[in-house]
Motif scaffolding. Structure first.
Motif, PDB file in Angstrom:
ATOM      1  N   VAL A 173       0.801  -1.400  -0.120  1.00  0.00           N
ATOM      2  CA  VAL A 173       0.021  -0.472  -0.266  1.00  0.00           C
ATOM      3  C   VAL A 173       0.504   1.055   0.029  1.00  0.00           C
ATOM      4  O   VAL A 173       0.407   2.557  -0.588  1.00  0.00           O
ATOM      5  CB  VAL A 173      -0.835   0.151   1.102  1.00  0.00           C
ATOM      6  N   GLN A 174       1.937   1.267   0.517  1.00  0.00           N
ATOM      7  CA  GLN A 174       3.194   2.502   0.286  1.00  0.00           C
ATOM      8  C   GLN A 174       3.637   2.431  -1.311  1.00  0.00           C
ATOM      9  O   GLN A 174       3.494   3.817  -1.511  1.00  0.00           O
ATOM     10  CB  GLN A 174       4.482   2.220   1.325  1.00  0.00           C
ATOM     11  N   ASP A 175       3.009   1.365  -2.575  1.00  0.00           N
ATOM     12  CA  ASP A 175       3.908   1.737  -3.417  1.00  0.00           C
ATOM     13  C   ASP A 175       1.861   2.758  -4.096  1.00  0.00           C
ATOM     14  O   ASP A 175       0.960   2.425  -4.879  1.00  0.00           O
ATOM     15  CB  ASP A 175       3.711   1.030  -3.919  1.00  0.00           C
ATOM     16  N   ILE A 176       1.991   3.617  -4.458  1.00  0.00           N
ATOM     17  CA  ILE A 176       0.513   4.837  -5.038  1.00  0.00           C
ATOM     18  C   ILE A 176       0.542   4.284  -6.287  1.00  0.00           C
ATOM     19  O   ILE A 176      -0.262   4.527  -6.716  1.00  0.00           O
ATOM     20  CB  ILE A 176       1.047   5.945  -4.522  1.00  0.00           C
ATOM     21  N   ASP A 177       1.586   4.000  -6.792  1.00  0.00           N
ATOM     22  CA  ASP A 177       1.405   3.957  -8.236  1.00  0.00           C
ATOM     23  C   ASP A 177       0.724   2.863  -8.649  1.00  0.00           C
ATOM     24  O   ASP A 177      -0.053   2.537  -9.449  1.00  0.00           O
ATOM     25  CB  ASP A 177       2.825   3.839  -9.130  1.00  0.00           C
ATOM     26  N   THR A 178       1.395   1.614  -7.962  1.00  0.00           N
ATOM     27  CA  THR A 178       0.543   0.518  -7.813  1.00  0.00           C
ATOM     28  C   THR A 178      -1.119   0.679  -7.733  1.00  0.00           C
ATOM     29  O   THR A 178      -2.305  -0.188  -8.125  1.00  0.00           O
ATOM     30  CB  THR A 178       1.294  -0.966  -7.127  1.00  0.00           C
ATOM     31  N   SER A 179      -1.260   0.754  -6.381  1.00  0.00           N
ATOM     32  CA  SER A 179      -2.186   1.852  -6.016  1.00  0.00           C
ATOM     33  C   SER A 179      -3.368   1.988  -6.832  1.00  0.00           C
ATOM     34  O   SER A 179      -4.627   1.643  -7.241  1.00  0.00           O
ATOM     35  CB  SER A 179      -2.175   1.719  -5.129  1.00  0.00           C
ATOM     36  N   LYS A 180      -2.924   2.594  -7.859  1.00  0.00           N
ATOM     37  CA  LYS A 180      -3.394   3.578  -8.459  1.00  0.00           C
ATOM     38  C   LYS A 180      -4.114   2.701  -9.602  1.00  0.00           C
ATOM     39  O   LYS A 180      -5.185   2.716 -10.578  1.00  0.00           O
ATOM     40  CB  LYS A 180      -2.721   4.695  -9.335  1.00  0.00           C
ATOM     41  N   LYS A 181      -3.332   1.972 -10.065  1.00  0.00           N
ATOM     42  CA  LYS A 181      -3.358   0.765 -11.684  1.00  0.00           C
ATOM     43  C   LYS A 181      -5.193  -0.383 -10.451  1.00  0.00           C
ATOM     44  O   LYS A 181      -5.509  -0.663 -11.035  1.00  0.00           O
ATOM     45  CB  LYS A 181      -2.234  -0.205 -11.611  1.00  0.00           C
ATOM     46  N   ILE A 182      -4.456  -0.899  -9.524  1.00  0.00           N
ATOM     47  CA  ILE A 182      -6.027  -1.559  -8.480  1.00  0.00           C
ATOM     48  C   ILE A 182      -6.983  -0.498  -8.611  1.00  0.00           C
ATOM     49  O   ILE A 182      -7.996  -1.553  -9.082  1.00  0.00           O
ATOM     50  CB  ILE A 182      -5.680  -2.178  -7.509  1.00  0.00           C
TER      51      ILE A 182
END
Length: 247
Positions: A56-65
């Motif tokens: 969850v500290q990876d905001i870019d991956t969170s945005k893709k999800i």
């Protein structure tokens, strides 16, 4: 209902995901540990569980999800922020580890409030939705070796209090659950009859779905003692807590 849960690979988040799927809800869960996440998917064996590997500290991956969820028309009715990290960041000899300070800040605060910010517009448009922040009684008491953990939980709790003030008549609910000792891998103390299982903690979270916005505490005996003990000096409370730790 459609329910989003962060941190479902272990502990309370895992127990909650299993319980909600059994009760017929559709769950989208994420966790950073791929192996544990896929193991849980296999164990549950239900198409009602959607999983995403994400720190969850990876905001870019969170945005893709978020994009994947919208593409699959999954806008949750309830968001439960279980993901968290508790790391020993302070020591009398080695000092304070700023690297661990950053980790806990990014995961426990930013990694939770990101999802609130993303789903708020959807909840506001339909005038309904529930955000549940998983906090801890550590928000009320400092720890000698886990300095930042308590600070991040206090910050999350305060953020949710502020959100409740801002949107009292919006139809969107903001609740915080402060957990005391629960028998998970994060609990360092001795297990006894006052330390409930992760499954019982999951039952309590589900009960909050039907309650109004507010701050809640579980389990009742230990969290009540903690609140009553706030009159004690931190040093004395720390000594008492040390007696409860595992040998």
């Amino acid at each position: 209902m459609k329910i989003f849960i962060s941190g479902i690979s272990s502990g309370i988040g895992k127990a909650l995901a299993i319980r909600l799927i059994k009760r017929g809800h559709e769950v989208w869960g994420l966790a950073r540990r791929k192996e544990l996440l896929h193991s849980l998917k296999e164990k549950i064996g239900s198409d009602n569980l959607h999983i995403s590997v994400c720190d969850v500290q990876d905001i870019d991956t969170s945005k893709k999800i978020i994009q994947d969820m919208r593409a699959n028309e999954f806008i949750p009715d309830i968001v439960v922020l279980c993901a968290g990290v508790r790391s020993e960041d302070a020591h009398p000899l080695s000092g304070l580890s700023f690297e661990k300070v950053q980790l806990m800040s990014r995961v426990n605060i930013e990694g939770g409030l990101f999802w609130v910010a993303e789903f708020m517009p959807d909840f506001m448009r339909r005038h309904s939705g529930i955000f549940i922040g998983i906090s801890s009684t550590a928000a009320y008491r400092p720890s000698k070796n886990h300095v930042t953990y308590g600070a991040t939980k206090a910050a999350l709790s305060m953020a949710f209090r502020g959100l409740r003030l801002n949107y009292p008549s919006s139809g969107v609910r903001f609740s915080t659950i402060h957990f005391g000792p629960v028998a998970t891998e994060m609990w360092e103390g001795k297990e006894n009859f006052l330390t409930p299982s992760a499954e019982k903690a999951a039952i309590f979270i589900e009960s909050v779905f039907k309650k109004k916005s507010g701050s809640y505490f579980f389990p009742a005996p230990t969290t009540m003692f903690m609140r009553l003990s706030l009159i004690l000096p931190d040093s004395f409370f720390s000594l008492l807590a040390h007696l409860l730790k595992k040998d």
